[in-house]
Design an enzyme around this catalytic site. Structure first.
Site, short mmCIF file in Angstrom:
data_model
loop_
_atom_site.label_atom_id
_atom_site.label_comp_id
_atom_site.label_asym_id
_atom_site.label_seq_id
_atom_site.Cartn_x
_atom_site.Cartn_y
_atom_site.Cartn_z
N HIS A 1 -3.56 4.80 4.19
CA HIS A 1 -4.60 3.61 4.39
C HIS A 1 -5.98 4.18 3.64
O HIS A 1 -6.77 3.44 2.93
CB HIS A 1 -5.01 3.31 5.65
CG HIS A 1 -6.38 2.50 6.23
ND1 HIS A 1 -6.27 1.28 5.81
CD2 HIS A 1 -7.38 2.97 6.67
CE1 HIS A 1 -7.63 0.65 6.21
NE2 HIS A 1 -8.05 1.85 6.54
N ARG B 1 0.73 -1.11 0.01
CA ARG B 1 -0.17 -0.07 0.06
C ARG B 1 0.75 1.22 0.05
O ARG B 1 1.30 1.70 1.00
CB ARG B 1 -1.12 0.05 1.27
CG ARG B 1 -1.68 1.31 1.49
CD ARG B 1 -2.83 1.00 2.58
NE ARG B 1 -2.60 0.96 3.62
CZ ARG B 1 -1.80 1.67 4.62
NH1 ARG B 1 -1.41 2.75 4.24
NH2 ARG B 1 -1.57 1.43 5.64
N TYR C 1 3.32 5.75 11.44
CA TYR C 1 3.77 4.45 11.75
C TYR C 1 4.57 3.49 11.16
O TYR C 1 5.14 2.67 11.19
CB TYR C 1 2.53 3.88 12.05
CG TYR C 1 1.48 3.85 10.91
CD1 TYR C 1 1.85 2.78 9.80
CD2 TYR C 1 0.55 4.65 10.81
CE1 TYR C 1 0.94 2.93 8.72
CE2 TYR C 1 -0.31 4.59 9.70
CZ TYR C 1 -0.11 3.80 8.67
OH TYR C 1 -0.96 3.85 7.55
C1 LIG Z 1 -14.66 -5.80 12.08
C2 LIG Z 1 -13.64 -4.73 11.62
N1 LIG Z 1 -12.82 -4.44 12.80
C3 LIG Z 1 -11.92 -3.21 12.70
C4 LIG Z 1 -12.18 -2.45 11.49
C5 LIG Z 1 -11.33 -1.19 11.34
N2 LIG Z 1 -10.64 -1.24 10.33
C6 LIG Z 1 -10.68 -0.54 9.05
S1 LIG Z 1 -9.69 -1.12 7.84
C7 LIG Z 1 -8.72 -1.96 8.99
C8 LIG Z 1 -7.36 -2.61 8.66
C9 LIG Z 1 -7.73 -3.59 7.46
O1 LIG Z 1 -6.50 -4.03 6.96
P1 LIG Z 1 -6.25 -5.09 5.73
O2 LIG Z 1 -7.47 -5.96 6.11
O3 LIG Z 1 -4.91 -5.57 5.57
O4 LIG Z 1 -6.78 -4.26 4.43
P2 LIG Z 1 -6.30 -2.89 3.77
O5 LIG Z 1 -6.80 -2.06 4.27
O6 LIG Z 1 -4.85 -2.92 4.05
O7 LIG Z 1 -6.58 -2.99 2.31
C10 LIG Z 1 -9.37 -1.95 10.38
C11 LIG Z 1 -8.76 -2.88 11.31
C12 LIG Z 1 -13.31 -2.65 10.55
N3 LIG Z 1 -13.49 -2.08 9.50
N4 LIG Z 1 -13.88 -3.86 10.77
#
Ligand SMILES: Cc1ncc(C[n+]2csc(CCOP(=O)(O)OP(=O)(O)O)c2C)c(N)n1
Length: 343
Positions: free
Chosen positions: A249, A245, A258
Site C-alpha cells: 500500500h 496493487r 493480510y
Molecule cells: C477519510 C480517510 N479515512 C481513512 C484513511 C486511511 N486510509 C488511507 S489509504 C486507505 C485505503 C484506501 O484504499 P483505496 O481507496 O482502495 O485506494 P488504494 O490505496 O487502494 O489506491 C485508508 C483507509 C484516509 N486516508 N482518509
C-alpha cells in the site's frame, strides 16, 4: 458486466487499436516513464531520500491511459497514488520528487499544469472535482475533469454525493476508479455487495463502464470516449479500471500480513508495461534497441531532476503554514510568528 479489452493477457492485440502508430509509441513511452519513476522512488525512499511513498506498480495503465485522453486544458484531480497521472499530465519530475520529500517547493503545483494537489483523506477530492467540472459548464468552458479514486474510496459519502451532483447537473467529469483489489488490508469484497463499482453509477443515472485496467489501449480509448461525451454536454461517466496493487500500500506497509502473495504473482503475469511493450512488438513498432534507448533517456531525465531537487535549499520552518490559505488566519499567524516567519 462486459470488460473492455483490446489486448490479451500477454499483449497480443485482440482487434485493431483505435490509435495511430505514433500515438501508440508515445503512449508506451508515458507508461514506461511512470514505471521508471515508481522504481526510482522506491530506491530513494529506502535510501532515506524520499518520505513515505505509495507505489503504483501494476496500475500504470489505468493512470496513464486515462490521463492520455485529456487535453492540457482539462483538469486532473488525483488521490495520493497518482504519480502516473501527475507525470503524464505534465507535472515536472523535480516537482514530484520534492512533493514526496514533503518540501514546500513541491506542494504547490505550477499554474500551467492543470492538476490539483494530491489528496490524502480519501474521497474528499470527489466533490471538489465535481465542483470544478460544474464551473467549466457554468462558465461555458470546454474543459473536462478526470478525478481518480480507489475502490476503497467509493465507500465514502463524498463519492456518492459527488456522483449525484454530477449526474443531476450533467457535469463534465470522468470518475476513474482504480479497482486494485484492496483498501490497505480490506479487500474489495468488503467495500460492496455488487460485483462492480461501475454498477453503482446506474443508481445515479450515470453510464458506468468496466475496463481492463492493465490494458493501456482499452483505458485510453474508453477515457477518450468519455471525455468526448463530457465535452459535448452529455455529462459524467464512471470508468472502473480493473487492476491490482502488486506492491505494498505504501513503503510502510507489509501486505504479507493480510493477503496471499500468490494473488500478486498471478497479476504480475499480466502487468501493463510488458503487455503494452509486447503489443507494440506484435504491431512491428518496437524492439529491444528502442527499449534500451528509451531507458537511457529516462535515466538521464531522472538524474537531472534528482540533482535539481537536491539543489533546492532546505525549507524554512514557517513555510509549513505559508500556503494553507490565501491569507493567514489568526491561528496560522500565531504559528507563523512562533516559527520565526518574517513580519
Ligand atoms: C477519510 C480517510 N479515512 C481513512 C484513511 C486511511 N486510509 C488511507 S489509504 C486507505 C485505503 C484506501 O484504499 P483505496 O481507496 O482502495 O485506494 P488504494 O490505496 O487502494 O489506491 C485508508 C483507509 C484516509 N486516508 N482518509
Amino acid at each position: 458486466m462486459e470488460i473492455i479489452r483490446f489486448l490479451d493477457d500477454n499483449g497480443k492485440p485482440l482487434k485493431d487499436p483505435p490509435f495511430e502508430a505514433e500515438e501508440l509509441i508515445e503512449g508506451y513511452k508515458a507508461l514506461r516513464r511512470a514505471r521508471f519513476f515508481d522504481e526510482k522512488a522506491l530506491i530513494l525512499q529506502r535510501q532515506g531520500k524520499l518520505g513515505v511513498f505509495p507505489p503504483i506498480r501494476g496500475q500504470e495503465a489505468a493512470q496513464v491511459g486515462a490521463t492520455l485522453a485529456l487535453r492540457p486544458t482539462d483538469w486532473a484531480v488525483p488521490s495520493y497514488r497518482e504519480s502516473g497521472v501527475a507525470l503524464t499530465h505534465g507535472l515536472p519530475l523535480t516537482h514530484l520528487i520534492l512533493y514526496w520529500r514533503a518540501h514546500p517547493a513541491g506542494w504547490r503545483f505550477p499554474d500551467e499544469v492543470r492538476l490539483l494537489p494530491f489528496y490524502i483523506p480519501i474521497a474528499t477530492q470527489i466533490p471538489q472535482a465535481v465542483g470544478l467540472a460544474h464551473a467549466a459548464q457554468y462558465h461555458g468552458e470546454d474543459w473536462v475533469v478526470a478525478v481518480f479514486i480507489g475502490d476503497g474510496g467509493t465507500s465514502e459519502g463524498d463519492f456518492h454525493e459527488g456522483l449525484n451532483f454530477a449526474s443531476v447537473f450533467n457535469a463534465p467529469v470522468l470518475f476513474v476508479v482504480q479497482n486494485n483489489g484492496w483498501a490497505i488490508s480490506v479487500p474489495t469484497s468488503r467495500q460492496m455487495k455488487v460485483p462492480h463499482v461501475a454498477l453503482r453509477a446506474q443508481g445515479y443515472g450515470i453510464p458506468g463502464v468496466v475496463v481492463d485496467g492493465n490494458d493501456l489501449i482499452a483505458v485510453w480509448h474508453t477515457a477518450r470516449e468519455a471525455a468526448h461525451r463530457a465535452r459535448n454536454g452529455e455529462g459524467p461517466t464512471l470508468i472502473e479500471a480493473m487492476t491490482y496493487r502488486i506492491a505494498p500500500h505504501t513503503t510502510s506497509d507489509d501486505p504479507k500480513r493480510y493477503r496471499d502473495e500468490k494473488e500478486a504473482e498471478a497479476w504480475l503475469r499480466k502487468e501493463p508495461v510488458k503487455r503494452m511493450q509486447n503489443a507494440l512488438k506484435h504491431l512491428g513498432l518496437w524492439d529491444e534497441e528502442r527499449e534500451r534507448a528509451l531507458l537511457e533517456e529516462l535515466e538521464a531525465e531522472f538524474q537531472a531532476a534528482l540533482e535539481e531537487a537536491d539543489r533546492t535549499p532546505e525549507p524554512e520552518p514557517w513555510e509549513i503554514v505559508e500556503h494553507v490559505y490565501a491569507e493567514r488566519t489568526p491561528d496560522l499567524d500565531r504559528a507563523w510568528k512562533a516559527l520565526g516567519g518574517p513580519a
